[in-house]
Design a protein around this motif. Structure first.
Motif, PDB file in Angstrom:
ATOM      1  N   ILE A 548      20.453 -22.846  15.233  1.00  0.00           N
ATOM      2  CA  ILE A 548      21.534 -22.596  15.541  1.00  0.00           C
ATOM      3  C   ILE A 548      20.799 -25.058  15.034  1.00  0.00           C
ATOM      4  CG2 ILE A 548      23.347 -24.237  16.477  1.00  0.00           C
ATOM      5  CD1 ILE A 548      23.358 -21.130  18.016  1.00  0.00           C
ATOM      6  N   LEU A 549      19.975 -25.384  15.775  1.00  0.00           N
ATOM      7  CA  LEU A 549      19.593 -26.716  15.316  1.00  0.00           C
ATOM      8  C   LEU A 549      19.456 -26.775  14.113  1.00  0.00           C
ATOM      9  CD1 LEU A 549      17.950 -27.451  19.002  1.00  0.00           C
ATOM     10  CD2 LEU A 549      19.886 -28.053  18.362  1.00  0.00           C
ATOM     11  N   ASP A 550      18.745 -25.553  13.922  1.00  0.00           N
ATOM     12  CA  ASP A 550      17.886 -26.305  12.178  1.00  0.00           C
ATOM     13  C   ASP A 550      19.426 -25.759  10.830  1.00  0.00           C
ATOM     14  OD1 ASP A 550      15.897 -25.971  10.124  1.00  0.00           O
ATOM     15  OD2 ASP A 550      16.315 -24.353  10.390  1.00  0.00           O
ATOM     16  N   SER A 593      24.083 -13.010  17.471  1.00  0.00           N
ATOM     17  CA  SER A 593      23.766 -12.361  16.832  1.00  0.00           C
ATOM     18  C   SER A 593      22.462 -13.046  16.372  1.00  0.00           C
ATOM     19  CB  SER A 593      24.713 -11.024  16.325  1.00  0.00           C
ATOM     20  OG  SER A 593      25.067 -11.210  15.716  1.00  0.00           O
ATOM     21  N   ASN A 594      22.632 -13.847  15.205  1.00  0.00           N
ATOM     22  CA  ASN A 594      21.372 -14.588  14.831  1.00  0.00           C
ATOM     23  C   ASN A 594      20.491 -14.968  14.997  1.00  0.00           C
ATOM     24  OD1 ASN A 594      20.265 -15.236  12.222  1.00  0.00           O
ATOM     25  ND2 ASN A 594      21.997 -14.138  10.793  1.00  0.00           N
ATOM     26  N   ASN A 595      19.532 -14.721  15.261  1.00  0.00           N
ATOM     27  CA  ASN A 595      18.422 -15.790  15.549  1.00  0.00           C
ATOM     28  C   ASN A 595      18.156 -17.131  15.197  1.00  0.00           C
ATOM     29  OD1 ASN A 595      18.805 -14.625  18.652  1.00  0.00           O
ATOM     30  ND2 ASN A 595      16.803 -13.559  18.160  1.00  0.00           N
ATOM     31  N   ASP A 596      18.774 -17.131  13.481  1.00  0.00           N
ATOM     32  CA  ASP A 596      17.783 -17.984  12.425  1.00  0.00           C
ATOM     33  C   ASP A 596      19.336 -18.940  12.073  1.00  0.00           C
ATOM     34  OD1 ASP A 596      16.060 -18.675  10.623  1.00  0.00           O
ATOM     35  OD2 ASP A 596      17.186 -18.233   9.623  1.00  0.00           O
ATOM     36  N   GLY A 597      20.003 -18.852  12.779  1.00  0.00           N
ATOM     37  CA  GLY A 597      21.064 -19.574  13.329  1.00  0.00           C
ATOM     38  C   GLY A 597      22.146 -19.707  11.545  1.00  0.00           C
ATOM     39  N   ALA A 598      23.899 -18.546  12.579  1.00  0.00           N
ATOM     40  CA  ALA A 598      24.641 -18.758  11.828  1.00  0.00           C
ATOM     41  C   ALA A 598      25.812 -18.734  11.673  1.00  0.00           C
ATOM     42  CB  ALA A 598      24.424 -16.916  10.875  1.00  0.00           C
ATOM     43  N   ILE A 599      26.726 -19.123  11.192  1.00  0.00           N
ATOM     44  CA  ILE A 599      28.074 -19.747  11.625  1.00  0.00           C
ATOM     45  C   ILE A 599      29.236 -18.809  10.863  1.00  0.00           C
ATOM     46  CG2 ILE A 599      28.583 -21.437  10.049  1.00  0.00           C
ATOM     47  CD1 ILE A 599      29.424 -23.423  11.986  1.00  0.00           C
ATOM     48  N   THR A 600      30.026 -18.798  11.874  1.00  0.00           N
ATOM     49  CA  THR A 600      31.262 -17.752  11.958  1.00  0.00           C
ATOM     50  C   THR A 600      33.000 -18.465  11.519  1.00  0.00           C
ATOM     51  OG1 THR A 600      32.550 -15.709  11.485  1.00  0.00           O
ATOM     52  CG2 THR A 600      31.893 -16.646  13.671  1.00  0.00           C
ATOM     53  N   PHE A 601      33.742 -17.971  11.052  1.00  0.00           N
ATOM     54  CA  PHE A 601      35.712 -18.837  11.418  1.00  0.00           C
ATOM     55  C   PHE A 601      36.197 -17.239  11.810  1.00  0.00           C
ATOM     56  CE2 PHE A 601      34.102 -18.693   7.499  1.00  0.00           C
ATOM     57  CZ  PHE A 601      35.733 -17.472   6.222  1.00  0.00           C
ATOM     58  N   SER A 602      37.388 -17.382  12.838  1.00  0.00           N
ATOM     59  CA  SER A 602      38.091 -16.500  13.284  1.00  0.00           C
ATOM     60  C   SER A 602      39.458 -17.314  13.126  1.00  0.00           C
ATOM     61  CB  SER A 602      37.750 -16.397  14.906  1.00  0.00           C
ATOM     62  OG  SER A 602      36.505 -15.475  15.056  1.00  0.00           O
ATOM     63  N   TRP A 603      40.347 -16.808  12.875  1.00  0.00           N
ATOM     64  CA  TRP A 603      41.998 -16.959  13.046  1.00  0.00           C
ATOM     65  C   TRP A 603      42.728 -16.475  13.345  1.00  0.00           C
ATOM     66  CZ3 TRP A 603      39.517 -14.446   8.884  1.00  0.00           C
ATOM     67  CH2 TRP A 603      40.419 -13.153   8.064  1.00  0.00           C
ATOM     68  N   VAL A 604      43.534 -16.680  13.497  1.00  0.00           N
ATOM     69  CA  VAL A 604      44.463 -15.690  14.078  1.00  0.00           C
ATOM     70  C   VAL A 604      45.633 -16.264  13.471  1.00  0.00           C
ATOM     71  CG1 VAL A 604      46.141 -17.855  15.292  1.00  0.00           C
ATOM     72  CG2 VAL A 604      46.500 -15.664  16.266  1.00  0.00           C
ATOM     73  N   GLU A 605      46.330 -14.409  13.249  1.00  0.00           N
ATOM     74  CA  GLU A 605      47.656 -13.764  12.951  1.00  0.00           C
ATOM     75  C   GLU A 605      48.624 -13.337  13.599  1.00  0.00           C
ATOM     76  OE1 GLU A 605      48.829 -10.918   8.938  1.00  0.00           O
ATOM     77  OE2 GLU A 605      47.280 -10.568   9.727  1.00  0.00           O
TER      78      GLU A 605
END
Length: 744
Positions: A548-550, A593-605
């Motif tokens: 995540i830092l990377d 779940s991704n050890n190499d660093g990844a980002i996601t977004f969640s939204w509400v409806e």
């Protein structure tokens, strides 16, 4: 000068801000090499007074002339700065209008101060207690210098008295003839009285010197046993990301002042000894003992001070890892800087520092399997004054190490190293032989323990070792066998150093909520110790955090610094945070779940009386290298079968308009390059019908009930040619559900 030196110690991001101040306004190299002269002038007053501006301008020219003459005398023209070029530049651009120069420098110096002030405010470098302690030490050093000056005056007056007495004794017969009726006995009586006064004054001076040495001893102990270890501890914390003050200006000032006092005291004692030999009338039988004791004390204090005056100002660091010092790789260049704190004219140039790898390291001699290294080339440096601050510094800028094979051991009693490559600690020592005025001593300075890796894949584990060691061992001698039986860290210690990593990489620390989520990765109870093996081994949480830092460093620095990324929040808390928010509110979090660093977004409806929280597949580094996260958010859309589209991402949590938050980071579209319209390729996500409930007919942003899939769409105002290209491209990507490479 002090201000520019402070700026040179800032990180690269802040130095870039300083560089921008001078861009297209004033050469930065002139600011650098003329920093002493520039900061000694009152440019604020000069900016509103032409006469003062001209005076300041001339002072710069005089300073340049002095530096040029010095370069000529020292035969340093080629190695030094282009002083004639700087002079020509100043004359060409500011001779006619010196007030323009004053305005530029006045504004730039003010902005520099603002940058430094913001750093100190953020760091909280000097607490009121520390500031008071340093003021007290300043007062003691000033008192020491004052007493030494007064003693120097007393010794000068003693010399005058001795000369007068010697003259009377040599010419007493003439004195009798000149003063009729004055007997020889009267002259001798006066001479004895004068000699007695001189002896008494000598005793007073020696007592003054003894008092000076007592105060000097108190200061030396404070410097070598308190202030210097505290600075080394701050440097340790700064190496692992802490916002600590590692400026050496105060220490150098104090070391220099005390060293100068002790040199002057020795000179004064030698002066008293010379007087006692020159003027035979002085009874020195009662003075030789105290003089010898004072000389011995002065030499002892000076030796102790100088033995501690050599420090590693900048720890070993590879240019490829600017935020991770103390990690070296064989045959890869690294840099390290040493400084001699006693910055006296008498000490300039004769001190030569030599680096030695693993000097006096017992493990290298006793532990079988302990790797040996040596420098690729012999590299000694003379501590010189080629820095703007004039300090005695040696920068080893082109160092590298190589493997060194140990001779086979004849015995079998040596224990075999059980440490991994990234747990094996080494040091670099710098040794120097100091000689001055009959004083000779060996000086050493040691780097912090470092890790030598053979592969870049070992760097995350090596950095874990560096952090762990420096959080546990903050005193000397260094325990290089720490990882043979590593002590645990408390959560308080670990959370602090983890927060520093995000501050170092993304200029923003972790908040209590983010730290709470991270704690769950290590311990259930915050009072439980965290053991080394759990932190560093077997695909640990640290490898995930390092990924995540990377990710932040390469793609998300701006968003992390602004606080737009919540980051560390699990699915359960995500749902809890979003379910009470209005439709279209979203947050950004890191993939667990991704050890190499990844980002996601969640939204509400909210639709049909139900609340749904949706999330998409995480964006990886590879995907973010194709399209930035702000652009992904901006162009993200849901597409109906009748090509009706909408972007479900409206408000960044808690209620920030998406365009307000990310608008400054959107990339422009529709650019033409080499005759072709540059097009963006969007990542595609496929969703089942049941996953997306039908929204109500209002508000207008909602989509009427129909079967839907979800993909990424370009801007709606794109030109027709680009739209046709994108439509054909999307057919391919809907099938592959991947991010395509850009067309040639």
């Amino acid at each position: 000068m002090a201000q520019w030196q402070e700026l040179l110690r800032l990180d690269s991001a802040l130095q870039s801000r300083v560089s921008q101040l001078y861009e297209c306004r004033f050469p930065r190299e002139v600011r650098h090499w003329l920093c002493t002269a520039i900061e000694s002038q009152d440019w604020d007053s000069a900016a509103v007074d032409r006469n003062k501006a001209m005076a300041c301008f001339r002072e710069l020219l005089v300073y340049l002339e002095e530096q040029w003459n010095r370069s000529v005398q020292e035969k340093n023209i080629l190695q030094g700065p282009d002083l004639p070029g700087m002079r020509d530049y100043l004359l060409k651009h500011f001779e006619a209008e010196p007030i323009s120069l004053a305005i530029i420098l006045s504004e730039c110096l003010k902005e520099e101060k603002k940058i430094l002030a913001s750093v100190f405010e953020a760091q909280g470098c000097v607490s009121p207690a520390v500031d008071q302690k340093w003021r007290q030490l300043d007062n003691k050093v000033n008192e020491l210098k004052h007493r030494t000056l007064e003693t120097k005056k007393e010794i000068k007056s003693l010399e005058v008295l001795n000369e007068k007495l010697d003259f009377i004794q040599d010419s007493w017969q003439f004195q009798v003839e000149q003063h009729n009726g004055q007997s020889r006995a009267a002259v001798e009586k006066e001479c004895c009285k004068q000699a007695s006064f001189i002896t008494e004054t000598n005793q007073i001076v020696l007592q003054q010197i003894e008092n000076i040495l007592k105060l000097a001893e108190e200061i030396v102990v404070t410097l070598t046993d308190v202030e210097l270890p505290e600075w080394k501890c701050r440097q340790q914390m700064a190496c692992i990301g802490a916002p600590a003050d590692t400026c050496l200006d105060n220490l150098q000032k104090w070391f220099t002042a005390v060293a100068e006092v002790l040199l002057r005291v020795r000179e004064q004692l030698h002066k008293l000894q010379e007087q006692s030999k020159q003027y035979n009338s002085i009874d020195v039988s009662n003075l030789s003992g105290p003089m010898a004791e004072n000389e011995k004390s002065a030499v002892s204090l000076l030796t102790k001070l100088l033995a501690n005056a050599l420090v590693v100002e900048k720890q070993p660091i590879m240019s490829s890892l600017p935020q991770r010092p103390l990690i070296l790789k064989t045959k890869v260049q690294f840099t390290v800087t040493v400084r001699f704190l006693a910055n006296l004219p008498e000490f300039k140039c004769p001190i030569k520092a030599k680096p030695v790898f693993d000097k006096d390291v017992e493990e290298a001699k006793t532990v079988k399997g302990f790797r040996g290294f040596d420098f690729s080339r012999a590299d000694c440096k003379v501590l010189d004054v080629d820095t703007p601050g004039g300090g005695l510094v040696a920068e080893f800028g082109h160092m590298s190490i190589k493997d060194k094979r140990h001779p086979k051991s004849k015995g079998t009693s040596e224990p075999f190293s059980r440490l991994g490559v990234t747990e094996e600690l080494h040091i670099i020592k710098f040794v120097a032989d100091f000689q001055h005025a009959g004083l000779r001593c060996n000086i050493e300075a040691s780097s912090l323990p470092l890790v030598v890796v053979s592969s870049t894949n070992q760097i995350p584990s090596a950095w874990a070792s560096v952090m762990w060691y420096n959080m546990l061992c903050t005193s000397e001698p260094r325990n290089l066998s720490l990882f043979a039986n590593p002590p645990p860290l408390t959560w308080k210690q670990l959370s602090q150093v983890l927060s520093w990593q995000f501050l170092s990489v993304g200029q923003r620390e972790l908040d209590e909520h983010q730290l709470s989520m991270l704690r769950e990765k290590f311990v259930d109870n915050p009072d439980d110790p965290i053991h080394w093996n759990k932190f560093s081994k077997n695909e640990s949480a640290w490898i995930w955090i390092d990924g995540i830092l990377d990710l932040i460093k390469k793609h998300l620095v701006d968003l992390w610094r602004e606080g737009f990324i919540m980051g560390f929040v699990n699915r359960k808390r995500t749902r809890a945070l979003l379910q009470e928010k209005k439709t279209g509110t979203f947050l950004l979090r890191f993939s667990e779940s991704n050890n190499d660093g990844a980002i996601t977004f969640s939204w509400v409806e909210h639709s049909n009386g139900e609340t749904h929280v949706h999330a998409v597949d995480p964006c990886t580094k590879q995907e973010l290298s194709v399209m930035s996260l702000p652009d992904i958010i901006n162009h993200y859309s849901l597409r109906a079968k009748k090509n009706m589209t909408m972007n479900p991402l409206l408000y960044l949590y808690p209620d920030i308009d998406k365009d307000v938050a990310f608008g400054p980071y959107y990339k422009s579209s529709g650019k033409v390059k080499d005759g072709y319209v540059v097009r963006r390729l969007m990542p595609v996500t496929l969703m089942s019908v049941s996953f997306l409930p039908s929204p109500p007919p209002s508000p207008p942003r909602e989509i009427p009930p129909m079967d839907m899939d979800m993909n990424m769409e370009t801007d709606m105002d794109i030109n027709p040619d680009q739209l046709i290209q994108d439509l054909f491209t999307e057919l391919t990507y809907l099938q592959n559900a991947t991010i395509s490479e850009q067309m040639d």
